[in-house]
Design an enzyme around this catalytic site. Structure first.
Site, PDB file in Angstrom:
ATOM      1  N   SER A 110       0.846  -1.188   0.000  1.00  0.00           N
ATOM      2  CA  SER A 110       0.000   0.000   0.000  1.00  0.00           C
ATOM      3  C   SER A 110       0.884   1.243   0.000  1.00  0.00           C
ATOM      4  O   SER A 110       2.034   1.198   0.454  1.00  0.00           O
ATOM      5  CB  SER A 110      -0.856  -0.029   1.265  1.00  0.00           C
ATOM      6  OG  SER A 110      -1.104   1.266   1.737  1.00  0.00           O
ATOM      7  N   SER A 111       0.325   2.355  -0.467  1.00  0.00           N
ATOM      8  CA  SER A 111       1.106   3.598  -0.523  1.00  0.00           C
ATOM      9  C   SER A 111       1.405   4.150   0.868  1.00  0.00           C
ATOM     10  O   SER A 111       2.230   5.054   0.996  1.00  0.00           O
ATOM     11  CB  SER A 111       0.363   4.647  -1.348  1.00  0.00           C
ATOM     12  OG  SER A 111      -0.912   4.874  -0.807  1.00  0.00           O
ATOM     13  N   CYS A 112       0.771   3.606   1.915  1.00  0.00           N
ATOM     14  CA  CYS A 112       1.040   4.141   3.264  1.00  0.00           C
ATOM     15  C   CYS A 112       2.397   3.702   3.808  1.00  0.00           C
ATOM     16  O   CYS A 112       2.786   4.105   4.887  1.00  0.00           O
ATOM     17  CB  CYS A 112      -0.074   3.780   4.223  1.00  0.00           C
ATOM     18  SG  CYS A 112      -0.089   2.052   4.655  1.00  0.00           S
ATOM     19  N   TYR A 139      -0.041  -0.816  10.137  1.00  0.00           N
ATOM     20  CA  TYR A 139      -0.257  -1.479   8.843  1.00  0.00           C
ATOM     21  C   TYR A 139       0.964  -1.269   7.938  1.00  0.00           C
ATOM     22  O   TYR A 139       1.440  -2.193   7.276  1.00  0.00           O
ATOM     23  CB  TYR A 139      -1.512  -0.876   8.213  1.00  0.00           C
ATOM     24  CG  TYR A 139      -1.912  -1.429   6.872  1.00  0.00           C
ATOM     25  CD1 TYR A 139      -2.509  -2.679   6.775  1.00  0.00           C
ATOM     26  CD2 TYR A 139      -1.730  -0.683   5.709  1.00  0.00           C
ATOM     27  CE1 TYR A 139      -2.898  -3.177   5.547  1.00  0.00           C
ATOM     28  CE2 TYR A 139      -2.113  -1.176   4.476  1.00  0.00           C
ATOM     29  CZ  TYR A 139      -2.703  -2.419   4.402  1.00  0.00           C
ATOM     30  OH  TYR A 139      -3.089  -2.912   3.176  1.00  0.00           O
ATOM     31  N   LYS A 143       3.512  -3.952   6.081  1.00  0.00           N
ATOM     32  CA  LYS A 143       3.682  -4.001   4.625  1.00  0.00           C
ATOM     33  C   LYS A 143       5.155  -3.788   4.230  1.00  0.00           C
ATOM     34  O   LYS A 143       5.638  -4.386   3.264  1.00  0.00           O
ATOM     35  CB  LYS A 143       2.787  -2.946   3.955  1.00  0.00           C
ATOM     36  CG  LYS A 143       1.301  -3.299   4.038  1.00  0.00           C
ATOM     37  CD  LYS A 143       1.004  -4.562   3.243  1.00  0.00           C
ATOM     38  CE  LYS A 143      -0.448  -4.943   3.245  1.00  0.00           C
ATOM     39  NZ  LYS A 143      -0.702  -6.205   2.533  1.00  0.00           N
ATOM     40  N   HIS A 182     -12.595   2.873   3.570  1.00  0.00           N
ATOM     41  CA  HIS A 182     -11.801   3.985   3.067  1.00  0.00           C
ATOM     42  C   HIS A 182     -12.749   5.083   2.580  1.00  0.00           C
ATOM     43  O   HIS A 182     -13.964   4.908   2.536  1.00  0.00           O
ATOM     44  CB  HIS A 182     -10.882   3.519   1.933  1.00  0.00           C
ATOM     45  CG  HIS A 182      -9.694   2.768   2.429  1.00  0.00           C
ATOM     46  ND1 HIS A 182      -9.624   1.394   2.391  1.00  0.00           N
ATOM     47  CD2 HIS A 182      -8.539   3.183   3.001  1.00  0.00           C
ATOM     48  CE1 HIS A 182      -8.461   1.015   2.917  1.00  0.00           C
ATOM     49  NE2 HIS A 182      -7.793   2.061   3.291  1.00  0.00           N
TER      50      HIS A 182
HETATM   51  P1  GDP Z   1      -5.969   7.135   4.286  1.00  0.00           P
HETATM   52  O1  GDP Z   1      -5.729   7.379   2.810  1.00  0.00           O
HETATM   53  O2  GDP Z   1      -5.099   6.079   4.866  1.00  0.00           O
HETATM   54  O3  GDP Z   1      -5.903   8.424   5.079  1.00  0.00           O
HETATM   55  O4  GDP Z   1      -7.420   6.508   4.439  1.00  0.00           O
HETATM   56  P2  GDP Z   1      -8.928   6.913   4.130  1.00  0.00           P
HETATM   57  O5  GDP Z   1      -9.315   6.548   2.756  1.00  0.00           O
HETATM   58  O6  GDP Z   1      -9.744   6.295   5.236  1.00  0.00           O
HETATM   59  O7  GDP Z   1      -9.026   8.498   4.316  1.00  0.00           O
HETATM   60  C1  GDP Z   1      -8.567   9.389   3.350  1.00  0.00           C
HETATM   61  C2  GDP Z   1      -8.959  10.816   3.706  1.00  0.00           C
HETATM   62  O8  GDP Z   1     -10.377  10.964   3.512  1.00  0.00           O
HETATM   63  C3  GDP Z   1      -8.686  11.246   5.152  1.00  0.00           C
HETATM   64  O9  GDP Z   1      -8.252  12.588   5.142  1.00  0.00           O
HETATM   65  C4  GDP Z   1     -10.064  11.140   5.792  1.00  0.00           C
HETATM   66  O10 GDP Z   1     -10.208  11.956   6.946  1.00  0.00           O
HETATM   67  C5  GDP Z   1     -10.938  11.601   4.654  1.00  0.00           C
HETATM   68  N1  GDP Z   1     -12.363  11.259   4.767  1.00  0.00           N
HETATM   69  C6  GDP Z   1     -13.383  12.116   4.608  1.00  0.00           C
HETATM   70  N2  GDP Z   1     -14.563  11.510   4.830  1.00  0.00           N
HETATM   71  C7  GDP Z   1     -14.286  10.227   5.116  1.00  0.00           C
HETATM   72  C8  GDP Z   1     -15.099   9.110   5.429  1.00  0.00           C
HETATM   73  O11 GDP Z   1     -16.316   9.181   5.509  1.00  0.00           O
HETATM   74  N3  GDP Z   1     -14.463   7.921   5.643  1.00  0.00           N
HETATM   75  C9  GDP Z   1     -13.094   7.808   5.567  1.00  0.00           C
HETATM   76  N4  GDP Z   1     -12.522   6.609   5.771  1.00  0.00           N
HETATM   77  N5  GDP Z   1     -12.298   8.874   5.295  1.00  0.00           N
HETATM   78  C10 GDP Z   1     -12.877  10.052   5.068  1.00  0.00           C
END
Ligand code: GDP
Length: 320
Positions: A110-112, A139, A143, A182
């Site tokens: 993953s990119s994280c 995580y 990875k 996500h």
């Molecule tokens: P990340 O890429 O590991 O940070 O994972 P996410 O896909 O969960 O979140 C990406 C970004 O989207 C973060 O800045 C979250 O705060 C934002 N975000 C906004 N609304 C939502 C939501 O309803 N669910 C999630 N998971 N993230 C959200």
């Protein structure tokens, strides 16, 4: 190099997850025999079960797409699960693959894995050059260990084990549970439910300012098969679209696709996570692969899959 999948026995670990199921769909045109195993047949966190299953089924090639996955909140809330489960299942599969002499293995990450403040777009070489984003470092550490395992078995045992690091993926088979998902599936679900229930607004976590890159899972699966056939080196390869947008722009695009015309409010008690994680797509492009599914068309496809119920309402913590 060229590795022909035709006639090979190919094990897709994690075939029920979004990525694994997309790889299974993509492999259908490769003329190979696809092997899968349910959790009842083999618990990937149990070394003896993994070694017994691999010894009995003897795959020629393995796509390691099994993982405990989740969005920013799930990662932050269950650090032990995300670290332990991912470490143990990838160690079990990679070691078992070595023991039975698997010809080729691809580990998916993953990119994280990259430092929180890595230079953008993030090149593969940025790995381990800085501190990780705290919300998903558990995580990420697992990875990174997977990448290192592949490199170690290459170096010590001459195994052809490679790694691919996809960006944020979305599409059919995604997890639409709002607590553990996500951002993309969360926004699709929120916009859909707000439309159906005639709600005035939807709530977006954080400021909406972080930037993220998105890739449709069918594009990802195609890239993985391409790499499996053409790539052999110890450096992992980024798998992304090469473009990113803000979470607010994504919310507006999802609202357009879904047909929700209300407002957008922000829940600032939720974390933003890393400010930006756009990966460099140069290496993959140099290897002759380009994405084919534009973002809006991809979201339309993901929304259709959501409407058909083609999604896994996974409990938080279930492996992909
Ligand atoms: P990340 O890429 O590991 O940070 O994972 P996410 O896909 O969960 O979140 C990406 C970004 O989207 C973060 O800045 C979250 O705060 C934002 N975000 C906004 N609304 C939502 C939501 O309803 N669910 C999630 N998971 N993230 C959200």
């Amino acid at each position: 190099m060229s590795y022909d999948l035709k006639g090979k026995r190919v094990y897709v670990a994690g075939h029920r997850g979004m990525v694994g199921s997309a790889i299974v769909r993509r492999l259908a045109s490769e003329g190979c025999e696809i092997l899968t195993a349910t959790r009842a047949e083999v618990d990937l966190t149990r070394q003896t079960e993994v070694e017994a299953w691999m010894g009995k089924n003897r795959p020629d090639a393995v796509f390691l797409a099994a993982a405990k996955v989740g969005g920013i909140l799930a990662n932050d809330t269950y650090p032990a699960d995300f670290l332990y489960d991912n470490l143990i299942l990838e160690a079990n599969i990679i070691h078992a693959a070595h023991k039975i002499g698997v010809e080729k293995l691809m580990f998916l990450g993953s990119s994280c894995i990259y430092p929180k403040f890595a230079d953008q777009p993030i090149a593969e070489e940025s790995l381990l050059t800085g501190l990780l984003e705290p919300t998903n470092e558990w995580y990420a550490i697992a990875k990174i260990a997977g990448i290192k395992l592949c490199q170690a078995y290459r170096r010590q045992h001459g195994r052809d084990f490679i790694s691919a690091m996809p960006t944020n993926l979305y599409g059919p088979g995604d997890n639409f549970d709002l607590q553990s998902s996500h951002v993309m599936p969360a926004l699709i679900r929120k916009a859909h439910e707000a439309k159906v229930n005639r709600l005035p607004e939807i709530t977006v976590w954080g400021t909406g300012k972080p930037r993220r890159e998105f890739l449709h899972v069918d594009d990802c699966a195609d890239a993985c098969v391409h790499l499996m056939k053409t790539y052999s080196a110890d450096v992992h390869v980024n798998v992304g679209s090469g473009e990113d947008i803000t979470i607010l722009e994504l919310t507006q695009l999802v609202a357009k696709v879904v047909g929700f015309s209300g407002g957008i409010v922000h829940d600032l008690a939720k974390p933003d996570g890393t400010p930006r994680k756009l990966m460099s797509a140069e290496k993959l492009r140099a290897l002759g692969w380009y994405p084919r599914i534009p973002l809006e068309a991809g979201i339309t496809n993901a929304y259709e899959a959501f409407l058909k119920g083609e999604y896994l309402e996974r409990r938080q913590g279930d492996a992909a």
